[in-house]
Design a protein around this motif. Structure first.
Motif, PDB file in Angstrom:
ATOM      1  N   ASN A  65       0.829  -1.202   0.000  1.00  0.00           N
ATOM      2  CA  ASN A  65       0.000   0.000   0.000  1.00  0.00           C
ATOM      3  C   ASN A  65       0.865   1.255   0.000  1.00  0.00           C
ATOM      4  OD1 ASN A  65      -1.857  -2.129   1.020  1.00  0.00           O
ATOM      5  ND2 ASN A  65      -3.255  -0.400   1.038  1.00  0.00           N
ATOM      6  N   ILE A  66       1.948   1.209   0.782  1.00  0.00           N
ATOM      7  CA  ILE A  66       2.835   2.378   0.835  1.00  0.00           C
ATOM      8  C   ILE A  66       3.512   2.589  -0.516  1.00  0.00           C
ATOM      9  CG2 ILE A  66       4.894   3.322   1.936  1.00  0.00           C
ATOM     10  CD1 ILE A  66       4.084   1.907   4.484  1.00  0.00           C
ATOM     11  N   PHE A  67       4.008   1.499  -1.118  1.00  0.00           N
ATOM     12  CA  PHE A  67       4.622   1.602  -2.447  1.00  0.00           C
ATOM     13  C   PHE A  67       3.623   2.167  -3.445  1.00  0.00           C
ATOM     14  CE2 PHE A  67       7.660  -2.176  -1.553  1.00  0.00           C
ATOM     15  CZ  PHE A  67       8.511  -1.313  -0.883  1.00  0.00           C
ATOM     16  N   LEU A  68       2.412   1.628  -3.381  1.00  0.00           N
ATOM     17  CA  LEU A  68       1.369   2.058  -4.313  1.00  0.00           C
ATOM     18  C   LEU A  68       1.092   3.548  -4.134  1.00  0.00           C
ATOM     19  CD1 LEU A  68      -0.546   0.952  -6.428  1.00  0.00           C
ATOM     20  CD2 LEU A  68      -2.172   0.445  -4.626  1.00  0.00           C
ATOM     21  N   GLY A  69       1.015   3.982  -2.877  1.00  0.00           N
ATOM     22  CA  GLY A  69       0.754   5.397  -2.597  1.00  0.00           C
ATOM     23  C   GLY A  69       1.865   6.281  -3.138  1.00  0.00           C
ATOM     24  N   LEU A  70       3.121   5.885  -2.891  1.00  0.00           N
ATOM     25  CA  LEU A  70       4.247   6.700  -3.349  1.00  0.00           C
ATOM     26  C   LEU A  70       4.302   6.747  -4.878  1.00  0.00           C
ATOM     27  CD1 LEU A  70       7.011   5.543  -0.844  1.00  0.00           C
ATOM     28  CD2 LEU A  70       5.863   7.760  -0.913  1.00  0.00           C
ATOM     29  N   GLY A  71       4.127   5.573  -5.510  1.00  0.00           N
ATOM     30  CA  GLY A  71       4.184   5.514  -6.970  1.00  0.00           C
ATOM     31  C   GLY A  71       3.078   6.331  -7.613  1.00  0.00           C
ATOM     32  N   THR A 242      -6.729  -3.905  14.169  1.00  0.00           N
ATOM     33  CA  THR A 242      -5.296  -3.779  13.891  1.00  0.00           C
ATOM     34  C   THR A 242      -5.054  -3.118  12.537  1.00  0.00           C
ATOM     35  OG1 THR A 242      -5.029  -5.837  15.101  1.00  0.00           O
ATOM     36  CG2 THR A 242      -3.134  -5.047  13.868  1.00  0.00           C
ATOM     37  N   THR A 243      -5.807  -3.568  11.511  1.00  0.00           N
ATOM     38  CA  THR A 243      -5.596  -3.008  10.174  1.00  0.00           C
ATOM     39  C   THR A 243      -5.998  -1.542  10.116  1.00  0.00           C
ATOM     40  OG1 THR A 243      -6.270  -5.188   9.432  1.00  0.00           O
ATOM     41  CG2 THR A 243      -5.910  -3.523   7.751  1.00  0.00           C
ATOM     42  N   LEU A 244      -7.134  -1.232  10.762  1.00  0.00           N
ATOM     43  CA  LEU A 244      -7.553   0.175  10.802  1.00  0.00           C
ATOM     44  C   LEU A 244      -6.477   1.011  11.478  1.00  0.00           C
ATOM     45  CD1 LEU A 244     -11.309  -0.180  11.727  1.00  0.00           C
ATOM     46  CD2 LEU A 244     -10.425   0.982   9.736  1.00  0.00           C
ATOM     47  N   PHE A 245      -5.887   0.452  12.538  1.00  0.00           N
ATOM     48  CA  PHE A 245      -4.857   1.196  13.261  1.00  0.00           C
ATOM     49  C   PHE A 245      -3.622   1.421  12.389  1.00  0.00           C
ATOM     50  CE2 PHE A 245      -1.111   1.432  16.000  1.00  0.00           C
ATOM     51  CZ  PHE A 245      -1.439   2.578  16.698  1.00  0.00           C
ATOM     52  N   LEU A 246      -3.280   0.443  11.542  1.00  0.00           N
ATOM     53  CA  LEU A 246      -2.134   0.607  10.642  1.00  0.00           C
ATOM     54  C   LEU A 246      -2.306   1.864   9.798  1.00  0.00           C
ATOM     55  CD1 LEU A 246      -1.303  -2.926   9.187  1.00  0.00           C
ATOM     56  CD2 LEU A 246       0.012  -1.580  10.812  1.00  0.00           C
ATOM     57  N   PHE A 247      -3.492   1.995   9.188  1.00  0.00           N
ATOM     58  CA  PHE A 247      -3.757   3.166   8.349  1.00  0.00           C
ATOM     59  C   PHE A 247      -3.734   4.438   9.182  1.00  0.00           C
ATOM     60  CE2 PHE A 247      -5.289   0.141   5.242  1.00  0.00           C
ATOM     61  CZ  PHE A 247      -4.852   0.721   4.066  1.00  0.00           C
ATOM     62  N   TYR A 250      -0.306   5.600  10.086  1.00  0.00           N
ATOM     63  CA  TYR A 250       0.475   6.138   8.971  1.00  0.00           C
ATOM     64  C   TYR A 250      -0.054   7.499   8.533  1.00  0.00           C
ATOM     65  CZ  TYR A 250       3.144   6.103   4.638  1.00  0.00           C
ATOM     66  OH  TYR A 250       4.010   6.413   3.628  1.00  0.00           O
ATOM     67  N   CYS A 251      -1.395   7.646   8.479  1.00  0.00           N
ATOM     68  CA  CYS A 251      -1.977   8.842   7.864  1.00  0.00           C
ATOM     69  C   CYS A 251      -2.143   9.993   8.839  1.00  0.00           C
ATOM     70  CB  CYS A 251      -3.338   8.511   7.257  1.00  0.00           C
ATOM     71  SG  CYS A 251      -3.191   7.361   5.909  1.00  0.00           S
ATOM     72  N   TYR A 252      -2.408   9.680  10.112  1.00  0.00           N
ATOM     73  CA  TYR A 252      -2.695  10.759  11.060  1.00  0.00           C
ATOM     74  C   TYR A 252      -1.524  11.732  11.216  1.00  0.00           C
ATOM     75  CZ  TYR A 252      -4.017  13.161  15.328  1.00  0.00           C
ATOM     76  OH  TYR A 252      -4.300  14.115  16.243  1.00  0.00           O
ATOM     77  N   PRO A 253      -0.264  11.251  11.395  1.00  0.00           N
ATOM     78  CA  PRO A 253       0.840  12.209  11.525  1.00  0.00           C
ATOM     79  C   PRO A 253       0.986  13.107  10.294  1.00  0.00           C
ATOM     80  CG  PRO A 253       1.546  10.037  12.174  1.00  0.00           C
ATOM     81  CD  PRO A 253       0.198   9.878  11.582  1.00  0.00           C
TER      82      PRO A 253
ATOM     83  N   PHE B  61     -13.200  11.029  17.702  1.00  0.00           N
ATOM     84  CA  PHE B  61     -14.111  10.492  16.691  1.00  0.00           C
ATOM     85  C   PHE B  61     -13.743  11.002  15.305  1.00  0.00           C
ATOM     86  CE2 PHE B  61     -18.027  11.652  14.322  1.00  0.00           C
ATOM     87  CZ  PHE B  61     -18.429  10.384  13.962  1.00  0.00           C
ATOM     88  N   VAL B  62     -13.539  12.334  15.202  1.00  0.00           N
ATOM     89  CA  VAL B  62     -13.228  12.937  13.904  1.00  0.00           C
ATOM     90  C   VAL B  62     -11.927  12.369  13.348  1.00  0.00           C
ATOM     91  CG1 VAL B  62     -12.587  15.073  12.754  1.00  0.00           C
ATOM     92  CG2 VAL B  62     -14.504  15.056  14.322  1.00  0.00           C
ATOM     93  N   GLU B  63     -10.883  12.331  14.183  1.00  0.00           N
ATOM     94  CA  GLU B  63      -9.576  11.893  13.679  1.00  0.00           C
ATOM     95  C   GLU B  63      -9.591  10.415  13.291  1.00  0.00           C
ATOM     96  OE1 GLU B  63      -7.510  13.853  12.762  1.00  0.00           O
ATOM     97  OE2 GLU B  63      -8.045  15.664  13.847  1.00  0.00           O
ATOM     98  N   LEU B  64     -10.309   9.607  14.094  1.00  0.00           N
ATOM     99  CA  LEU B  64     -10.383   8.179  13.776  1.00  0.00           C
ATOM    100  C   LEU B  64     -11.040   7.956  12.422  1.00  0.00           C
ATOM    101  CD1 LEU B  64     -11.316   6.194  16.988  1.00  0.00           C
ATOM    102  CD2 LEU B  64      -9.231   6.101  15.647  1.00  0.00           C
ATOM    103  N   PHE B  65     -12.143   8.654  12.175  1.00  0.00           N
ATOM    104  CA  PHE B  65     -12.872   8.381  10.950  1.00  0.00           C
ATOM    105  C   PHE B  65     -12.245   9.048   9.740  1.00  0.00           C
ATOM    106  CE2 PHE B  65     -16.027   6.605  13.646  1.00  0.00           C
ATOM    107  CZ  PHE B  65     -16.634   5.677  12.842  1.00  0.00           C
ATOM    108  N   ARG B  66     -11.502  10.139   9.985  1.00  0.00           N
ATOM    109  CA  ARG B  66     -10.896  10.840   8.853  1.00  0.00           C
ATOM    110  C   ARG B  66      -9.660  10.129   8.352  1.00  0.00           C
ATOM    111  NH1 ARG B  66     -10.081  17.129   9.113  1.00  0.00           N
ATOM    112  NH2 ARG B  66      -8.561  16.480  10.646  1.00  0.00           N
ATOM    113  N   ASN B  67      -8.970   9.430   9.238  1.00  0.00           N
ATOM    114  CA  ASN B  67      -7.664   8.881   8.876  1.00  0.00           C
ATOM    115  C   ASN B  67      -7.643   7.377   8.671  1.00  0.00           C
ATOM    116  OD1 ASN B  67      -5.947  11.282   8.840  1.00  0.00           O
ATOM    117  ND2 ASN B  67      -6.599  11.450  10.961  1.00  0.00           N
ATOM    118  N   THR B  68      -8.818   6.786   8.492  1.00  0.00           N
ATOM    119  CA  THR B  68      -8.856   5.365   8.151  1.00  0.00           C
ATOM    120  C   THR B  68      -9.704   5.204   6.890  1.00  0.00           C
ATOM    121  OG1 THR B  68     -10.677   5.120   9.690  1.00  0.00           O
ATOM    122  CG2 THR B  68      -8.528   4.452  10.483  1.00  0.00           C
ATOM    123  N   PRO B  69      -9.422   4.175   6.095  1.00  0.00           N
ATOM    124  CA  PRO B  69     -10.144   4.021   4.827  1.00  0.00           C
ATOM    125  C   PRO B  69     -11.627   3.720   5.047  1.00  0.00           C
ATOM    126  CG  PRO B  69      -8.204   2.619   4.901  1.00  0.00           C
ATOM    127  CD  PRO B  69      -8.389   3.157   6.265  1.00  0.00           C
TER     128      PRO B  69
END
Lengths: 270, 238
Positions: A65-71, A242-247, A250-253, B61-69
């Motif tokens: 997913n990271i490779f795909l995003g960067l590419g 776990t998978t939701l947390f992975l995303f 990565y994305c929150y920061p 709530f906002v951050e959780l839902f905004r930053n996950t697919p």
């Protein structure tokens, strides 16, 4: 800290409380039989991250997913820059088609574009008599780069047009050529305003890479789904979290940093 | 043209599927948009009260839902809501079936996802009110609630309309992901059609066109509203 706590201090405390509650809940759950579930997740984590049980080679999972995003972002940058300059061209013949393409790509759902690329791009491309197989990854790359490129172009256009018209006039009065005005005066100023938008877009794209599962590549969602077919119903919840947390991790920061930068750019309106 | 074959479109069965899929997409989009705007409104209202613990929760709530697919959120709700107990016993067969159908799960996840985005948009709209306006209202003797209802909301709602347009069009596009959890909307029926006819490229092009038309209509309508509501000095009414 002083006793009547300020609003921000109270909020920090509550956030700390939420984290502690979560930790306590996880511990309590682990003690009451959840530990076995967490252990299963832990065992499968390398598979989720890299697509192979040992963690090597990096051929799938979240790394893909990271490779795909960067590419896709790199491809979108090229496409978006071309589209943006097309949209800002003086000639109507260039401007209108570019506007049309941009709006088309921005108004179509990402998953449908991915599906469309999957079926419209042929499985084999014949170039100079050599037939090259197009892998699903390349299709996903293009499918994600198309809408991202359109958004990229909009960010560039928005930033360039937000530069005060006085800058154009002053540059023209000083005798700069049109291309030199772009290259030396407008773009250096606009770039500062584009960067937060690009970072937001990258976070958005990273989230959208989860859609690439429809092309059948072994990304994290596909891996997860294959994994879950072998697991019992209760463990599924743990795997999804776990998978939701992975995303999220990565994305929150990235999104947070983008917002900080947006605040710092806000001041220079002229 | 380009060797595309659209003869399957004359089949009333496929026409019916396309129509039903489109209607389901629109229904899903409208309902989730309405709920999302409601969540956004109440969330932003709660944020103006500046209650620390409530703000922290809403932010989470906002951050959780905004930053996950959204796709994973949908799968999560679809697969786990029935596992954690949302089940009913079907009186006809005596089997335990999930309380929420796939459509309901998609609706829940889309509403929450859109709601999180709406809260953020409305909050930034309220934040961007010039201080002078609220101060003037206060010096005219408006109460807190009257100030909110008569001064802050009318101005802030106009300021955040462009952001709302973005969110609602985005939400409309996101409904297409509900096909992954077998909600019978446009993309789902498109899959049915090309499984039948093997005309994948043609079907996908048609579906893309339908989506682009619907989303363009939506954003055009919202921009009309934006222009009709604009007043001088704020947003587009310069």
């Amino acid at each position: 800290m002083q006793w009547p706590l300020s609003y921000h201090e109270k909020k920090r405390l509550v956030q700390l409380g939420i984290v502690l509650t979560l930790a306590a809940w996880i511990t309590a759950d682990a003690l009451s039989g959840g530990a076995a579930h967490w252990h299963r997740v832990w065992m499968r984590l390398p598979l989720l991250l890299t697509g192979s049980g040992d963690g090597w080679p990096l051929t799938g999972g979240f790394v893909l997913n990271i490779f795909l995003g960067l590419g896709s972002m790199a491809l979108a940058a090229v496409l978006g820059t071309l589209l943006a300059f097309g949209m800002m061209a003086k000639s109507r013949l260039v401007r209108l088609p570019c506007f049309f393409i941009m709006n088309f790509l921005r108004n179509s759902p990402w998953i449908v574009l991915l599906f469309a690329m999957l079926y419209i791009i042929p499985f084999n491309v014949r170039l100079f008599g050599v037939s090259i197989a197009v892998p699903a990854f390349a299709k996903a790359l293009i499918g994600l780069a198309l809408p991202t490129g359109a958004n990229f172009a909009e960010i560039i256009r928005g930033a360039v047009q937000s530069i005060h018209s006085g800058q154009w006039e002053a540059a023209r009065a000083l005798g700069y050529m049109p291309m030199a005005i772009y290259g030396r005066i407008i773009l250096p100023q606009a770039l500062r305003r584009m960067i937060p938008g690009w970072m937001n877009l990258y976070a958005l794209l990273m989230i959208a890479t989860s859609l690439a599962t429809v092309t059948g590549i072994q990304d994290v969602v596909t891996t997860l789904n294959t994994l879950l077919s072998m697991e019992n119903e209760r463990v599924i919840v743990y795997f999804y979290i776990t998978t939701l947390f992975l995303f999220f991790a990565y994305c929150y920061p990235i999104a947070l940093l983008a917002r900080r930068m947006e605040q710092s750019v806000k001041g220079d309106a002229l | 043209m380009f060797g595309l074959d659209y003869s399957w479109l004359s089949d009333p069965v496929y026409q019916g599927w396309l129509l039903r899929g489109t209607l389901n997409t629109i229904a899903l989009a409208l309902t989730s948009s309405a709920i999302a705007v409601l969540i956004g409104g109440f969330g932003a209202l709660a944020l103006t009260l500046r209650i620390a613990w409530l703000d922290a929760l809403i932010e989470l709530f906002v951050e959780l839902f905004r930053n996950t697919p959204p796709l994973l959120q949908m799968l999560f709700f679809y697969f786990t809501l029935s596992t954690i107990g949302l089940r009913v016993t079907d009186p006809a067969t005596g089997l335990s079936v999930p309380l929420l159908s796939a459509f309901d799960c998609a609706l829940v996840s889309l509403s929450l996802f859109g709601g999180a985005l709406c809260i953020e948009a409305f909050r930034s709209g309220l934040d961007s009110l010039p201080r002078a306006v609220t101060e003037a209202a206060r010096s005219l003797g408006y109460s807190r609630w009257a100030r909110f209802r008569r001064i802050e909301v009318p101005i802030a709602s106009r300021i955040c309309l462009p952001a709302l347009t973005n969110i609602l069009t985005n939400l409309f596009k996101t409904t297409s992901q509900a096909s992954v959890i077998t909600v019978p909307e446009l993309v789902y029926y498109a899959g049915q059609i090309y499984n039948d006819t093997f005309r994948t490229a043609e079907v996908m092009i048609l579906v893309l066109l339908i989506y682009v038309t619907l989303v363009s209509l939506l954003s055009w309508g919202l921009s009309r509203i934006e222009r009709a509501l604009a007043f001088p000095g704020y947003g587009k009414g310069n």
